[in-house]
Design a protein around this motif. Structure first.
Motif, PDB file in Angstrom:
ATOM      1  N   GLU A 117       0.862  -1.187   0.000  1.00  0.00           N
ATOM      2  CA  GLU A 117       0.000   0.000   0.000  1.00  0.00           C
ATOM      3  C   GLU A 117       0.893   1.230   0.000  1.00  0.00           C
ATOM      4  OE1 GLU A 117      -3.010   2.260   3.150  1.00  0.00           O
ATOM      5  OE2 GLU A 117      -2.425   0.166   3.485  1.00  0.00           O
ATOM      6  N   VAL A 118       0.514   2.272  -0.728  1.00  0.00           N
ATOM      7  CA  VAL A 118       1.265   3.524  -0.685  1.00  0.00           C
ATOM      8  C   VAL A 118       0.344   4.643  -0.237  1.00  0.00           C
ATOM      9  CG1 VAL A 118       2.964   2.822  -2.419  1.00  0.00           C
ATOM     10  CG2 VAL A 118       0.902   4.036  -3.138  1.00  0.00           C
ATOM     11  N   ARG A 119       0.933   5.570   0.533  1.00  0.00           N
ATOM     12  CA  ARG A 119       0.186   6.717   1.053  1.00  0.00           C
ATOM     13  C   ARG A 119       0.998   7.984   0.829  1.00  0.00           C
ATOM     14  NH1 ARG A 119      -3.052   4.881   5.568  1.00  0.00           N
ATOM     15  NH2 ARG A 119      -3.595   7.075   5.987  1.00  0.00           N
ATOM     16  N   THR A 120       0.336   9.066   0.525  1.00  0.00           N
ATOM     17  CA  THR A 120       0.992  10.371   0.500  1.00  0.00           C
ATOM     18  C   THR A 120       0.961  10.911   1.917  1.00  0.00           C
ATOM     19  OG1 THR A 120       0.327  10.775  -1.782  1.00  0.00           O
ATOM     20  CG2 THR A 120       0.958  12.697  -0.468  1.00  0.00           C
ATOM     21  N   ALA A 121       2.131  11.041   2.523  1.00  0.00           N
ATOM     22  CA  ALA A 121       2.182  11.450   3.928  1.00  0.00           C
ATOM     23  C   ALA A 121       3.548  12.028   4.244  1.00  0.00           C
ATOM     24  CB  ALA A 121       1.890  10.262   4.846  1.00  0.00           C
ATOM     25  N   ASP A 122       3.565  12.924   5.226  1.00  0.00           N
ATOM     26  CA  ASP A 122       4.774  13.575   5.706  1.00  0.00           C
ATOM     27  C   ASP A 122       5.376  12.728   6.828  1.00  0.00           C
ATOM     28  OD1 ASP A 122       6.654  15.272   6.930  1.00  0.00           O
ATOM     29  OD2 ASP A 122       5.439  17.053   6.577  1.00  0.00           O
ATOM     30  N   PRO A 171       0.278   9.503   9.609  1.00  0.00           N
ATOM     31  CA  PRO A 171      -1.153   9.316   9.856  1.00  0.00           C
ATOM     32  C   PRO A 171      -1.495   7.920  10.378  1.00  0.00           C
ATOM     33  CG  PRO A 171      -0.712   9.005   7.531  1.00  0.00           C
ATOM     34  CD  PRO A 171       0.614   9.353   8.178  1.00  0.00           C
ATOM     35  N   PHE A 172      -0.717   7.449  11.361  1.00  0.00           N
ATOM     36  CA  PHE A 172      -0.916   6.106  11.905  1.00  0.00           C
ATOM     37  C   PHE A 172      -0.941   6.178  13.429  1.00  0.00           C
ATOM     38  CE2 PHE A 172       1.753   5.661   8.033  1.00  0.00           C
ATOM     39  CZ  PHE A 172       0.793   5.070   7.206  1.00  0.00           C
ATOM     40  N   ALA A 173      -1.666   5.249  14.025  1.00  0.00           N
ATOM     41  CA  ALA A 173      -1.757   5.202  15.483  1.00  0.00           C
ATOM     42  C   ALA A 173      -0.455   4.699  16.091  1.00  0.00           C
ATOM     43  CB  ALA A 173      -2.912   4.277  15.881  1.00  0.00           C
ATOM     44  N   ASP A 174      -0.264   4.989  17.362  1.00  0.00           N
ATOM     45  CA  ASP A 174       0.888   4.463  18.097  1.00  0.00           C
ATOM     46  C   ASP A 174       0.910   2.933  17.986  1.00  0.00           C
ATOM     47  OD1 ASP A 174       0.980   7.087  18.854  1.00  0.00           O
ATOM     48  OD2 ASP A 174       0.748   6.722  21.005  1.00  0.00           O
ATOM     49  N   GLY A 175       2.114   2.384  17.829  1.00  0.00           N
ATOM     50  CA  GLY A 175       2.268   0.933  17.848  1.00  0.00           C
ATOM     51  C   GLY A 175       1.627   0.201  16.691  1.00  0.00           C
ATOM     52  N   VAL A 224       5.239   5.002  16.004  1.00  0.00           N
ATOM     53  CA  VAL A 224       4.344   4.059  15.323  1.00  0.00           C
ATOM     54  C   VAL A 224       4.822   2.617  15.431  1.00  0.00           C
ATOM     55  CG1 VAL A 224       3.500   5.840  13.754  1.00  0.00           C
ATOM     56  CG2 VAL A 224       5.393   4.347  13.024  1.00  0.00           C
ATOM     57  N   LEU A 225       6.009   2.401  16.004  1.00  0.00           N
ATOM     58  CA  LEU A 225       6.477   1.044  16.257  1.00  0.00           C
ATOM     59  C   LEU A 225       5.807   0.482  17.506  1.00  0.00           C
ATOM     60  CD1 LEU A 225      10.347   1.145  15.669  1.00  0.00           C
ATOM     61  CD2 LEU A 225       8.716  -0.332  14.479  1.00  0.00           C
ATOM     62  N   ARG A 226       5.472  -0.788  17.463  1.00  0.00           N
ATOM     63  CA  ARG A 226       4.987  -1.458  18.667  1.00  0.00           C
ATOM     64  C   ARG A 226       6.169  -1.701  19.596  1.00  0.00           C
ATOM     65  NH1 ARG A 226       7.022  -6.372  18.894  1.00  0.00           N
ATOM     66  NH2 ARG A 226       7.491  -7.534  16.988  1.00  0.00           N
ATOM     67  N   PRO A 227       5.954  -1.919  20.883  1.00  0.00           N
ATOM     68  CA  PRO A 227       7.047  -2.301  21.784  1.00  0.00           C
ATOM     69  C   PRO A 227       7.759  -3.562  21.269  1.00  0.00           C
ATOM     70  CG  PRO A 227       5.112  -1.705  23.045  1.00  0.00           C
ATOM     71  CD  PRO A 227       4.683  -1.749  21.604  1.00  0.00           C
ATOM     72  N   GLY A 228       9.063  -3.491  21.189  1.00  0.00           N
ATOM     73  CA  GLY A 228       9.837  -4.592  20.635  1.00  0.00           C
ATOM     74  C   GLY A 228      10.015  -4.499  19.133  1.00  0.00           C
ATOM     75  N   GLY A 229       9.362  -3.512  18.501  1.00  0.00           N
ATOM     76  CA  GLY A 229       9.496  -3.325  17.060  1.00  0.00           C
ATOM     77  C   GLY A 229      10.854  -2.747  16.693  1.00  0.00           C
ATOM     78  N   ARG A 230      11.201  -2.882  15.409  1.00  0.00           N
ATOM     79  CA  ARG A 230      12.553  -2.526  14.982  1.00  0.00           C
ATOM     80  C   ARG A 230      12.556  -1.361  13.992  1.00  0.00           C
ATOM     81  NH1 ARG A 230      14.848  -7.952  12.812  1.00  0.00           N
ATOM     82  NH2 ARG A 230      12.659  -8.420  12.481  1.00  0.00           N
ATOM     83  N   LEU A 231      13.496  -0.465  14.191  1.00  0.00           N
ATOM     84  CA  LEU A 231      13.765   0.640  13.278  1.00  0.00           C
ATOM     85  C   LEU A 231      15.036   0.306  12.498  1.00  0.00           C
ATOM     86  CD1 LEU A 231      13.154   3.629  12.388  1.00  0.00           C
ATOM     87  CD2 LEU A 231      14.754   4.317  14.195  1.00  0.00           C
TER      88      LEU A 231
END
Length: 244
Positions: A147-152, A157-161, A191-198
């Motif tokens: 999926e692609v979104r136009t976003a800054d 535009p996503f919830a925490d986690g 926007v990463l969940r706990p334990g998620g990776r950057l």
């Protein structure tokens, strides 16, 4: 044929086409290098220095083009293979462009989902448009999980986690101010969940600053395959894990 959100036909590709990063840069570098070499044939004084300068600039152009067309793709395939993805992750790619990282990640997510966000600047990548990214996903056989979104990046535009993994390749440094770049990194962590990776690849001074800003993460140079002209524009990988 697949459609984009405006219901207009998508381009049709046999294979994904990812374009050239910052296309004006290698074009200028190569033109100046060629001009130096041509000028050297007309000048007697300083001929050796002019030839040397032209040769260095043309070599740098070749290294740049190799990286943007081949080297970075091989390195991201390796890094994603080593990331140990289970295949069901929700992944976000910041500054996805034409989808080089987004699509390689999606190949490894048979039951997951990959979202790419971008502002679609042609200055940052040639032919950068959402319909091209979607066409590349279709050519790679992963359109059903992309999926692609136009976003800054500084106001996602996503919830925490929302995501298990956030990736970014040579995108955050394009944000003009350091304050806004740090805000983009903060948004990625939010926007990463706990334990998620950057997993972020950027020019080494920037990657160091991102790590210092979030106060964690490992840094690793990605070598000559990710040089944009030479080691002075080498790329470093930042890997960080969000605390639980």
């Amino acid at each position: 044929m697949s459609k984009n959100r405006d219901d207009s036909p998508l381009p049709r590709f046999q294979q994904p086409r990812y374009g050239v990063d910052a296309p004006a840069f290698p074009a200028t570098l190569g033109a100046v290098g060629a001009a130096c070499c041509l000028a050297a044939g007309r000048w007697r004084s300083g001929r050796s220095a002019t030839v040397t300068a032209g040769t260095v600039l043309l070599a740098s152009t070749g290294i740049y083009l190799h990286t943007t067309l081949h080297g970075k793709l091989r390195i991201w395939r390796r890094e994603l293979d080593q990331a140990g993805l289970k295949g069901d992750e929700q992944l976000l790619d910041l500054g996805c462009g034409r989808g080089a990282v987004l699509i390689e990640a999606a190949r490894r997510l048979p039951t997951g989902h990959a979202v790419g966000v971008d502002l679609w600047s042609g200055k940052d990548q040639s032919g950068n448009r959402p319909e091209v990214t979607l066409a590349n996903a279709a050519a790679a056989g992963v359109a059903d999980r992309v999926e692609v979104r136009t976003a800054d990046m500084t106001a996602l535009p996503f919830a925490d986690g929302s995501f298990d993994v956030v990736t970014s390749a040579l995108a955050i440094h394009n944000i003009p101010s350091s304050e806004a770049r740090y805000r983009a990194v903060d948004e990625a962590m939010r926007v990463l969940r706990p334990g998620g990776r950057l997993i972020v690849a950027d020019f080494w001074p920037m990657a160091r600053k991102y790590a210092a800003h979030i106060g964690q993460g490992t840094l690793r140079g990605l070598g000559p395959g990710y040089w944009y002209g030479g080691p002075w524009l080498g790329v470093t990988l930042l890997h960080a894990v969000k605390g639980r």
